[in-house]
Design an enzyme around this catalytic site. Structure first.
Site, mmCIF file in Angstrom:
data_model
loop_
_atom_site.group_PDB
_atom_site.id
_atom_site.type_symbol
_atom_site.label_atom_id
_atom_site.label_comp_id
_atom_site.label_asym_id
_atom_site.label_seq_id
_atom_site.Cartn_x
_atom_site.Cartn_y
_atom_site.Cartn_z
ATOM 1 C CG HIS A 32 3.165 1.962 17.893
ATOM 2 N ND1 HIS A 32 1.982 1.193 17.836
ATOM 3 C CD2 HIS A 32 3.027 2.671 16.712
ATOM 4 C CE1 HIS A 32 1.265 1.491 16.711
ATOM 5 N NE2 HIS A 32 1.924 2.379 16.057
ATOM 6 N NE ARG A 45 -2.590 -1.104 14.253
ATOM 7 C CZ ARG A 45 -1.853 0.090 14.241
ATOM 8 N NH1 ARG A 45 -0.649 0.135 13.861
ATOM 9 N NH2 ARG A 45 -2.712 1.134 13.897
ATOM 10 N N GLY A 84 0.908 -1.107 -0.110
ATOM 11 C CA GLY A 84 -0.202 -0.169 0.029
ATOM 12 C C GLY A 84 0.916 1.206 0.135
ATOM 13 N NE ARG A 85 -2.978 6.273 1.340
ATOM 14 C CZ ARG A 85 -4.093 5.427 1.584
ATOM 15 N NH1 ARG A 85 -4.164 4.567 2.209
ATOM 16 N NH2 ARG A 85 -5.311 5.891 1.120
ATOM 17 C CD GLU A 108 1.886 -1.550 19.689
ATOM 18 O OE1 GLU A 108 1.416 -0.538 19.963
ATOM 19 O OE2 GLU A 108 2.293 -1.963 18.726
ATOM 20 N NE ARG A 113 -6.082 -9.482 -0.048
ATOM 21 C CZ ARG A 113 -7.003 -8.948 0.571
ATOM 22 N NH1 ARG A 113 -7.867 -9.676 1.274
ATOM 23 N NH2 ARG A 113 -6.880 -7.753 1.302
HETATM 24 C C1 8YV Z 1 -0.130 6.049 15.377
HETATM 25 C C2 8YV Z 1 -0.239 4.038 13.677
HETATM 26 O O1 8YV Z 1 0.779 6.507 16.347
HETATM 27 O O2 8YV Z 1 -1.339 5.410 12.108
HETATM 28 C C3 8YV Z 1 -1.246 4.237 12.739
HETATM 29 O O3 8YV Z 1 -2.046 3.155 12.254
HETATM 30 O O4 8YV Z 1 0.047 3.122 14.171
HETATM 31 C C4 8YV Z 1 0.305 5.032 14.390
HETATM 32 O O5 8YV Z 1 0.730 6.035 13.429
HETATM 33 C C5 8YV Z 1 -1.329 5.526 16.154
HETATM 34 O O6 8YV Z 1 -2.360 5.166 15.553
HETATM 35 C C6 8YV Z 1 -1.816 6.286 17.121
HETATM 36 O O7 8YV Z 1 -2.580 5.824 18.240
#
Ligand code: 8YV
Length: 325
Positions: free
Chosen positions: A286, A240, A161-162, A269, A183
């Site tokens: 993170h 993730r 993706g991006r 986390e 996919r």
């Molecule tokens: C954020 C992230 O810090 O954008 C996302 O999906 O994992 C991170 O860039 C997070 O979502 C903030 O809680």
């Protein structure tokens, strides 16, 4: 369904709520402009009268609006998620109930891709470990062991993706051979598509995980994929924690089946398993999107989505599933 935009009356107090902690300046704007109501962490303690007032929830990927919370908000119309990943929000329920969900793509792509490159460089070159070596005064008695060359390596990108594409472009500037698995092959990219994650890992010096989280990708990087990297292979994850089988990763590291890992994300986390805290693993809390500039842009896009909704205007960045709403 009634919509904020259908009414000319001022927004009733409690209409906009916050789920989980947010960036300080975002919390402040929400407080100043919408007298935002903070939802309790335990949905069982949510007062039904308060719950009935809520029409918009602002949240982040860390918290989201999970099934039970969404079910407890009978008049919810929109969830604006600070973050590109929205796997913590029950999008299926949102689609079924006609609730809009927005997120913050694009604005964080560069910083997350930069983080992936930082992790890749670190697992190959062990800059963090060598810095610890110096700080501990060990250089006085020995040189730091030799490491591995990143430039010219083969980088396997899982998910294009991006963010995956931004990682691939950066790695290509290091003369890396880029392979990717999705996919379906992606049009108009110069890189070789590889049919399976196992095959991608087998052919790569480093496998970079860049797929969205959620049920569809849970455990995608399993023991077989990890082992396919081989003793000289590295795993990097900026996506993730749920995508990687963390127990299998620990077993592969402890068994010397792979060379190391660079992780910005974890299954639970902020808990990081003790057994992952090893010298051959680079661990980040993170921080992928965690720069002043990017978090400001994420805040502004989150607010732009909320404001557009309240004004009855098109949403700047609805999640892709919203085409079904
Ligand atoms: C954020 C992230 O810090 O954008 C996302 O999906 O994992 C991170 O860039 C997070 O979502 C903030 O809680």
């Amino acid at each position: 369904m009634t919509n904020f935009a259908d009414t000319t009356s001022p927004l009733a107090p409690g209409s906009v709520a916050q789920a989980g902690p947010l960036l300080g300046s975002l919390e402040k704007t929400l407080q100043d402009e919408y007298s935002v109501m903070r939802l309790p962490d335990d949905v069982a303690t949510l007062d039904p009268a308060d719950a009935a007032k809520v029409r918009a929830v602002v949240t982040s990927g860390r918290n989201g609006v999970p099934s039970a919370l969404m079910a407890a908000l009978p008049n919810l119309e929109i969830v604006t998620n600070f973050g590109v990943g929205y796997d913590t929000t029950d999008v299926a329920q949102a689609v079924a109930r006609g609730i809009q969900v927005t997120h913050t793509p694009d604005v964080l792509t560069d910083c997350v891709a930069d983080t992936a490159l930082g992790l890749m460089l670190d697992v190959f070159r062990r800059f963090g470990a060598s810095e610890r070596f110096l700080r501990e005064g060990r250089w006085e008695s020995a040189g730091f062991p030799l490491t591995r060359r990143f430039s010219g390596s083969t980088v396997g990108v899982l998910g294009l993706g991006r963010i995956g594409q931004a990682i691939a472009r950066r790695a290509a500037a290091f003369d890396a051979t880029i392979l990717y698995t999705t996919r379906r092959p992606v049009d108009d990219v110069p890189w070789e598509h590889v049919a399976s994650a196992v095959e991608l890992a087998r052919r790569s010096d480093v496998l970079v995980v860049a797929v969205p989280g959620g049920a569809a990708t849970e455990g995608l990087v399993d023991a077989q994929v990890i082992r396919a990297l081989g003793q000289d292979g590295f795993l990097v994850n900026i996506a993730r924690g749920s995508v990687v089988d963390e127990d299998a990763l620990i077993a592969a590291l402890e068994g010397g089946e792979i060379a190391g890992a660079g992780l910005d994300v974890f299954a639970h986390e902020p808990h990081v398993p003790e057994r992952l805290i090893r010298d051959d693993v680079t661990l980040l809390p993170h921080v992928g999107s965690g720069t002043h500039e990017t978090r400001r842009d994420m805040r502004d896009l989150t607010l732009a989505n909320l404001r557009a909704y309240l004004a009855g205007e098109p949403l700047p960045t609805p999640v892709p599933e919203m085409s079904a709403v």
